[in-house]
Design an enzyme around this catalytic site. Structure first.
Site, PDB file in Angstrom:
ATOM      1  NE  ARG A  47       7.453   0.999   4.307  1.00 54.40           N
ATOM      2  CZ  ARG A  47       6.278   0.395   4.498  1.00 54.40           C
ATOM      3  NH1 ARG A  47       6.158  -0.897   4.289  1.00 54.40           N
ATOM      4  NH2 ARG A  47       5.230   1.084   4.892  1.00 54.40           N
ATOM      5  CE  LYS A  64      28.115  -3.423  -6.302  1.00 50.37           C
ATOM      6  NZ  LYS A  64      28.467  -2.504  -7.403  1.00 50.37           N
ATOM      7  CG  HIS A  69       4.098   3.944   8.753  1.00 50.00           C
ATOM      8  ND1 HIS A  69       4.118   4.823   7.683  1.00 50.00           N
ATOM      9  CD2 HIS A  69       3.792   2.726   8.231  1.00 50.00           C
ATOM     10  CE1 HIS A  69       3.829   4.152   6.581  1.00 50.00           C
ATOM     11  NE2 HIS A  69       3.642   2.872   6.884  1.00 50.00           N
ATOM     12  NE  ARG A 105      -1.438  -2.281   2.962  1.00 49.32           N
ATOM     13  CZ  ARG A 105      -1.425  -3.573   2.603  1.00 49.32           C
ATOM     14  NH1 ARG A 105      -2.402  -4.046   1.887  1.00 49.32           N
ATOM     15  NH2 ARG A 105      -0.451  -4.385   2.964  1.00 49.32           N
ATOM     16  CB  THR A 106       3.525   2.570   2.185  1.00 54.71           C
ATOM     17  OG1 THR A 106       2.833   2.069   3.322  1.00 54.71           O
ATOM     18  CG2 THR A 106       4.084   3.931   2.512  1.00 54.71           C
TER      19      THR A 106
HETATM   20  C1  NCD Z   1       2.600  -1.321   8.150  1.00 54.19           C
HETATM   21  C2  NCD Z   1       4.081  -1.035   8.247  1.00 54.19           C
HETATM   22  O1  NCD Z   1       4.810  -1.163   7.265  1.00 54.19           O
HETATM   23  O2  NCD Z   1       4.471  -0.627   9.329  1.00 54.19           O
HETATM   24  N1  NCD Z   1       2.130  -1.445   6.857  1.00 54.19           N
HETATM   25  C3  NCD Z   1       1.721  -0.320   6.178  1.00 54.19           C
HETATM   26  O3  NCD Z   1       2.494   0.538   5.842  1.00 54.19           O
HETATM   27  N2  NCD Z   1       0.419  -0.205   5.918  1.00 54.19           N
HETATM   28  C4  NCD Z   1       2.118  -2.385   9.047  1.00 54.19           C
HETATM   29  C5  NCD Z   1       2.764  -3.723   9.043  1.00 54.19           C
HETATM   30  O4  NCD Z   1       3.695  -4.000   8.293  1.00 54.19           O
HETATM   31  O5  NCD Z   1       2.299  -4.560   9.829  1.00 54.19           O
END
Ligand code: NCD
Length: 326
Positions: free
Chosen positions: A116, A93, A144, A62-63
């Site tokens: 991320r 590396k 997040h 999703r993100t």
């Molecule tokens: C979450 C994350 O990456 O922290 N996912 C997200 O971005 N919707 C939750 C998870 O991974 O459980």
């Protein structure tokens, strides 16, 4: 440049600690505009001459897709989107994150970097080494912030209010980053918010965060079972037990004991209020039975769409001085 009107212009967004209620409202009103544009099928032009880099060192459905789509809906034609950085970049590396960030900035001439990464301090490291704004799309076990905004926006849209709510958070509150960021945002929206934390003792929310929330005025209580909170919850926020962190810390025995601990099913939903919502940042593993999906109170699929609108709002705000004017 109307920097005064748009507090996000040319700023990093790496922590919910940077937000205030007026700033949240600003992003929400922008997200409402974005929602109207997408629902009417009208792409915007905010990012027409901009370049966006999206670097993901951890898996994402999703993100990643919503940031990519957000840039395209805003008319951006140069999006450098690289999933699997942990496997395909020179990180393999031994390149440092600082050098990778500098490199991507140079090679792409990007105007912004969306990151991320599994390290808690990754966004701060990136921000210290980039000249362009950094957006934190998930940092380690800590933060997040864009997810927290889309979660709060979902609550506003679904329940029509952010005050006097009772929010239950269930599952892995130790490793999960979404609940930590959301709990802090909830206290900005209503300092007296009720937050019920449902987790096995080994996975409870870290004490320092619980103490901080209480100091801000939140009514935070800890529970062991969904049954203890479900009759009163306005929001039931489910999370998955985060297998990857147990693996990293050599705790797979513990994971195997805890993995099926919470399962939201129809009999439990019968005890819940008529006007309440079930949320989940997703991915789910087995903590929400598929039979719950048909319940109108199951908001977790609608929640994902909020992600597109919030991320459009954040990108437009970071890269254009007065996005509300267009
Ligand atoms: C979450 C994350 O990456 O922290 N996912 C997200 O971005 N919707 C939750 C998870 O991974 O459980």
């Amino acid at each position: 440049m109307n920097k005064k009107g748009n507090p996000f212009f040319w700023q990093d967004f790496i922590s919910v600690g940077q937000l205030s209620f007026p700033k949240i409202k600003y992003i929400f009103s922008l997200a409402d505009r974005m929602s109207a544009a997408v629902e009417n099928g009208q792409a915007r032009r905010d990012l027409k001459n901009k370049t966006v880099a999206i670097l993901f060192y951890q898996p994402s459905t999703r993100t990643f897709s919503s940031f990519l789509s957000a840039a395209l809906w805003l008319g951006c034609r140069r999006v450098i989107a690289i999933p699997g950085m942990q496997a395909y970049s020179s990180a393999v590396k031994g390149e440092s994150l600082a050098d990778t960030i500098r490199s991507i900035e140079q090679t792409t001439a990007t105007n912004i970097i969306i990151l991320r990464h599994p390290q808690d301090s990754s966004s701060e490291i990136a921000a210290a080494n980039a000249r362009v704004p950094i957006i934190n799309a998930g940092s380690g076990k800590k933060e997040h912030p864009t997810q927290a905004l889309l979660d709060l926006y979902t609550i506003q849209r679904e329940l029509g209010q952010l005050k006097k709510l009772r929010v239950a958070m269930v599952g892995d509150l130790k490793y999960g980053r979404t609940v930590k960021s959301l709990a802090q945002l909830l206290t900005l929206a209503d300092p007296q918010v009720h937050i019920d934390l449902v987790a096995p003792a080994a996975l409870q929310m870290p004490d320092n965060l619980v103490m901080r929330l209480r100091r801000q005025g939140a009514q935070v209580k800890k529970y062991a079972k969904i049954e203890d909170v479900i009759t009163k919850a306005d929001v039931l926020y489910m999370t998955r037990i985060q297998r990857e962190w147990f693996e990293k810390e050599g705790q797979m025995g513990l994971y195997n004991r805890l993995k099926g601990f919470y399962v939201l099913n129809r009999p439990l939903m019968r005890k819940a209020k008529k006007k309440m919502i079930v949320m989940h940042p997703l991915p789910r593993v087995n903590e929400i039975a598929p039979e719950v999906d048909r319940d109108p109170r199951a908001a977790y699929f609608r929640q994902m769409r909020s992600g597109l609108y919030i991320r459009m709002a954040l990108l437009a705000a970071a890269l254009t001085p007065s996005p509300l004017a267009s």
